[in-house]
Design a protein around this motif. Sequence first.
Motif, PDB file in Angstrom:
ATOM      1  N   GLY A 109       4.635  -4.693 -12.112  1.00 42.28           N
ATOM      2  CA  GLY A 109       3.741  -3.545 -12.057  1.00 42.28           C
ATOM      3  C   GLY A 109       4.084  -2.493 -13.090  1.00 42.28           C
ATOM      4  O   GLY A 109       3.211  -1.909 -13.700  1.00 42.28           O
ATOM      5  N   ASN A 136      -7.788  -7.328  -1.771  1.00 46.78           N
ATOM      6  CA  ASN A 136      -7.711  -7.345  -0.319  1.00 46.78           C
ATOM      7  C   ASN A 136      -9.056  -6.915   0.263  1.00 46.78           C
ATOM      8  O   ASN A 136      -9.507  -5.803   0.003  1.00 46.78           O
ATOM      9  N   ARG A 184      -9.376  -3.393   1.967  1.00 48.59           N
ATOM     10  CA  ARG A 184      -8.998  -2.131   1.320  1.00 48.59           C
ATOM     11  C   ARG A 184     -10.045  -1.735   0.281  1.00 48.59           C
ATOM     12  O   ARG A 184     -10.654  -2.585  -0.344  1.00 48.59           O
ATOM     13  N   HIS A 192      -6.605   0.159  -3.755  1.00 45.18           N
ATOM     14  CA  HIS A 192      -5.907  -0.838  -4.571  1.00 45.18           C
ATOM     15  C   HIS A 192      -5.219  -0.174  -5.759  1.00 45.18           C
ATOM     16  O   HIS A 192      -4.115  -0.539  -6.135  1.00 45.18           O
ATOM     17  N   GLU A 208      -2.221   2.351  -4.593  1.00 43.96           N
ATOM     18  CA  GLU A 208      -0.965   1.882  -4.017  1.00 43.96           C
ATOM     19  C   GLU A 208       0.124   1.611  -5.047  1.00 43.96           C
ATOM     20  O   GLU A 208       1.284   1.529  -4.687  1.00 43.96           O
ATOM     21  N   THR A 209      -0.246   1.493  -6.321  1.00 46.26           N
ATOM     22  CA  THR A 209       0.819   1.298  -7.304  1.00 46.26           C
ATOM     23  C   THR A 209       0.832   2.387  -8.381  1.00 46.26           C
ATOM     24  O   THR A 209       1.500   2.249  -9.395  1.00 46.26           O
ATOM     25  N   ALA A 248      -9.714  -4.823 -10.332  1.00 50.18           N
ATOM     26  CA  ALA A 248      -8.444  -5.547 -10.327  1.00 50.18           C
ATOM     27  C   ALA A 248      -7.634  -5.203 -11.575  1.00 50.18           C
ATOM     28  O   ALA A 248      -6.419  -5.017 -11.509  1.00 50.18           O
ATOM     29  N   ALA A 252      -6.150  -1.896 -11.100  1.00 49.71           N
ATOM     30  CA  ALA A 252      -5.030  -1.985 -10.165  1.00 49.71           C
ATOM     31  C   ALA A 252      -3.809  -2.587 -10.850  1.00 49.71           C
ATOM     32  O   ALA A 252      -2.684  -2.120 -10.668  1.00 49.71           O
ATOM     33  N   ALA A 253      -4.025  -3.613 -11.652  1.00 48.11           N
ATOM     34  CA  ALA A 253      -2.909  -4.252 -12.355  1.00 48.11           C
ATOM     35  C   ALA A 253      -2.280  -3.278 -13.350  1.00 48.11           C
ATOM     36  O   ALA A 253      -1.088  -3.339 -13.633  1.00 48.11           O
ATOM     37  N   TYR A 284      -4.821 -12.361  -2.967  1.00 47.97           N
ATOM     38  CA  TYR A 284      -4.575 -10.922  -2.983  1.00 47.97           C
ATOM     39  C   TYR A 284      -3.157 -10.569  -2.562  1.00 47.97           C
ATOM     40  O   TYR A 284      -2.642  -9.527  -2.922  1.00 47.97           O
ATOM     41  N   PHE A 335      -1.299 -11.121  -5.760  1.00 49.97           N
ATOM     42  CA  PHE A 335      -1.679 -10.064  -6.687  1.00 49.97           C
ATOM     43  C   PHE A 335      -0.976  -8.758  -6.307  1.00 49.97           C
ATOM     44  O   PHE A 335      -0.507  -8.014  -7.176  1.00 49.97           O
ATOM     45  N   ALA A 395       2.479  -9.025  -7.490  1.00 45.85           N
ATOM     46  CA  ALA A 395       2.531  -9.011  -8.955  1.00 45.85           C
ATOM     47  C   ALA A 395       2.352  -7.602  -9.509  1.00 45.85           C
ATOM     48  O   ALA A 395       2.779  -7.308 -10.613  1.00 45.85           O
ATOM     49  N   ARG A 396       1.722  -6.735  -8.723  1.00 45.04           N
ATOM     50  CA  ARG A 396       1.544  -5.360  -9.189  1.00 45.04           C
ATOM     51  C   ARG A 396       2.690  -4.473  -8.744  1.00 45.04           C
ATOM     52  O   ARG A 396       2.694  -3.278  -9.014  1.00 45.04           O
ATOM     53  N   GLY A 397       3.638  -5.048  -8.003  1.00 51.07           N
ATOM     54  CA  GLY A 397       4.781  -4.255  -7.581  1.00 51.07           C
ATOM     55  C   GLY A 397       4.487  -3.361  -6.391  1.00 51.07           C
ATOM     56  O   GLY A 397       5.049  -2.279  -6.269  1.00 51.07           O
ATOM     57  N   HIS A 448       4.746  -1.300   2.415  1.00 49.38           N
ATOM     58  CA  HIS A 448       3.295  -1.331   2.293  1.00 49.38           C
ATOM     59  C   HIS A 448       2.789  -2.772   2.323  1.00 49.38           C
ATOM     60  O   HIS A 448       1.760  -3.073   2.913  1.00 49.38           O
ATOM     61  N   TYR A 495      -0.639  -4.792   4.250  1.00 47.45           N
ATOM     62  CA  TYR A 495      -1.267  -6.066   3.894  1.00 47.45           C
ATOM     63  C   TYR A 495      -1.102  -7.108   4.992  1.00 47.45           C
ATOM     64  O   TYR A 495      -2.064  -7.540   5.603  1.00 47.45           O
ATOM     65  N   ARG A 542      -2.031  -5.791   8.783  1.00 44.69           N
ATOM     66  CA  ARG A 542      -3.415  -5.390   8.937  1.00 44.69           C
ATOM     67  C   ARG A 542      -4.354  -6.585   8.770  1.00 44.69           C
ATOM     68  O   ARG A 542      -5.319  -6.728   9.510  1.00 44.69           O
TER      69      ARG A 542
END
Lengths: 595, 315
Positions: A80, A95, A98, A103, A106-107, A148, A151-152, B209, B212, B215-217, B222, B227, B230
């Motif tokens: 990330g 997700n 969400r 999305h 959160e990062t 996405a 988010a990435a 997801y 993913f 992968a986004r940290g 959380h 995830y 929930r």
Amino acid sequence: MLETRGLRVVGDRVLVDGVDLAVAAGETVGLVGESGSGKSLTARALVGLLPRGLRAEGSVEVGGAQIVGAAERLLRGVRGRRISLLMQDPFTMLNPLRTAGAHIAETLPGRTSRQEIARRLAEVGIDDPAVAGRHPFQLSGGMRQRVALAAALAGDPDLLVADEPTTALDATTQHEILALLRRVQEARGMGVLLITHDLRVAFAVCDRVAVMYAGRVVEQGPGAELAAAPAHPYTSGLLGALPSVERAMERLVGIPGAVPRADEVAGVCAFATRCDRVTAACTAARPPLRPIGRDRLTACVHDTAGPAGTARPPLPETALPTAPPVLRTAPPVLRTAPPAVCPAGPAGDEPLLRVEGLRKRYGAHTALGGVSLHVNPGETVGLVGESGSGKTTLARSVLGLLTPDGGRIRLTGLDVTDRAALGPRERARVHRLVQCVFQDPSTSLNPAMTVGAALAEATARAAPGDRIGVAELLELVGLPAAYAARRPKALSGGERQRVAIARALAVRPALLICDEPVASLDVSVQAHVLELLRGIGRDLGTGMLFITHDLAVVRQVAARTVVLLKGAVVEEGTTSAVLDAPAHDYTRRLVAAVR
Amino acid sequence: MAFVARRLAAALLLLGVLSVLTYALLALAPGDPEQVLLGPRPSTAESRAAVRAQYHLDDPLPVRYAAWLGDAVRGDFGASLYSREPVTRVIADRLPVTAGLAGYAIVLTLAVGLPAGLAAAMRRGGPLDRGITLSALVALAIPPFAMSILLLYGFAVTLGWFPVFGAGETFAERVTHLTLPAIALATGQAAVVVRQMRAAALDLAGQDYMTFARARGVGRAHYWIGYALRNTALPVLTVGGLLLAANLTGALFVERAFGLHGVGELLVSAVGQKDLPVVQALVLMGGAVVVAVNLLIDLAYLAVDPRVRHGAVAA
């Protein structure tokens, strides 16, 4: 910024065998390969997220941090922020519970604010901040992929690994997302590793391209040079197999054989079994990647190509695998023009298939809003459109899998609009008139049935005295008769699709509906299957309605093309007229997207 | 909100059908209705006439049903034939024990079942997974009454940690009294939840997801709460709700074993004494509980899944 040395991915056997890659800041590197080449596993290994049971060996350094064998805690800090992964399917990557904003939030580093999220959305070309409050299912595929991407990128990574980010999208959307990726990469000065099976995409967007085959990199170099003068027979084979959108090719040339397993070719040139230039040197030892001029590397022992300019033709003539010979020596019984098979043949100039004003609604959504088209006996008509254009609804209506709300469908003059209204004898006749080849042969064949049983079941529905043997059918699609004993699982994707085609031909239909028959196949295999279908149209006189999103494919197979947009025909004409001089705005955009 | 309206309408319809069936119990019971309704009382001409008048037995069936339903809606199910007390009061006496037991059991079930199922899924195929899966199978195989006896013998008789009998008076007493019954009830149910949760989490682990997110940290807490928990909530909520409904109406084996005067116990004795008004009220109450819990589950779907909220998928 990213450097891998001797990266291997090992499970029960070796899947990726020695990948050396480097991506610098501000650089876009393409990693191209067909399915099974190990490119997606390589992507997963880079972020330390290999599937269960697989482990990475060798070295992967991201901004100085070693990924291979690192603890999960360390990886969480790297993912990330240093390296991020964008995955293939925008429909499963987010997700469902969400919102788009959640999305991204959160990062995000530091405190998140509405403004910041709106800014991030704007970066990926979403100017409406209300999108932040939407859930994925409320967004289109292209929008989801943008969210996405945002988010990435939320953690501001130095390097983005994009694994087939456009494969699941429509042609025009693909174009937009690739352009967006390029724009964001330039604005951020970020490194991008773009993983794709699509050579055109790689050459169009990447500074450098690495070609992967059977778990290893076989060639590397600047995209344009690779396209002009491939230095590995595999790359040339791939380029040769690529259907052209600009002209119909005399013959589509695939690469013979199938991709071997990485562990089976560990000590030799992986391509040796499929290569026409194979010599003792190829199988004596594994050819290393060797430099051949500026920035170019090849793993071929031969002097296939120097720097750009000394290009040679993609493949020598001797390498051309011939189309299944059966087609040309087909027994006379197979050659009978099928429309003659049906007792009440077409009267006068009645086309094989005539669809008039077909309408179908799903709730508030109009799938087909009055579509008319026709297919003449022995003619192949291309039906082009993106997802949601109604092309599959049309196909299903013609096949009798759903009943349209309005309009008429006539097959050789017989009204088949409502299958339920037909008597059993007429229904059996219609069944012999029209057959279908679906997109994904791995799901359209019953996994529990052998190929022979599936084909025998299909031939049993043919008119008595008109039956074709299983062996003949297999021969017709270029498969050895011994395949009858196999189950679909033991076949490659291309072979499965051949079986599916054979099954469709078993009742000797006058009309074959092909619903994206090559969309799930690799380029080298796609060429074989396209050539087979062309041969069937030419030699058996089978009419075809060929549904596809790929203009290059249409160019190769269809005499006429119909363009569908949102359930309506927007353009219709000979394929060359439609593709060379598109009249409708949408067709023009489609054509522009692939050029 | 059409969703809620539709669900409410369906629930009401269901209750209506249930009430008809319940009322039919009287007609289906062997013997004259007067005889049934007289219960243990002496059957004389006067008493029979009194019953006929009290229950409007001379009216046509639909009218009788309407009158009964009108009373029932107002909470009047008549009087118990046995104790002569109003049925509602008889049930109200028993309800706190059963509700306490059911609530306690469901808390234990979820507290054990959810983490265990999640842990098993995360360590798929490992010794932990095998241990949890096997334990769940064993727990599922032991019927609650056998579990009750085991627990009674072990913890109440031999070790003397818990009382053997009754429900206790104060809150603290109630908790100690209900602990063993709740465990007996929760054991098999926790096993069901473990399996549900494991299956849901396994399904989840394969989702793009989830990969993913990592992968986004996305942070660890959380990832697990926002995830994993929930997204597995829905199937588990469904099962949890149905288990709760079952506990409220049918914990009779455990109530018997621990000498708890709960609703299940009441049902058994009412059936034994042919106490028809009580049986009718209990059947209707049981049905109402199941319908209500299902309605709550639907509302929970609404809260958890935006796709249902926006009518994107048929629930």
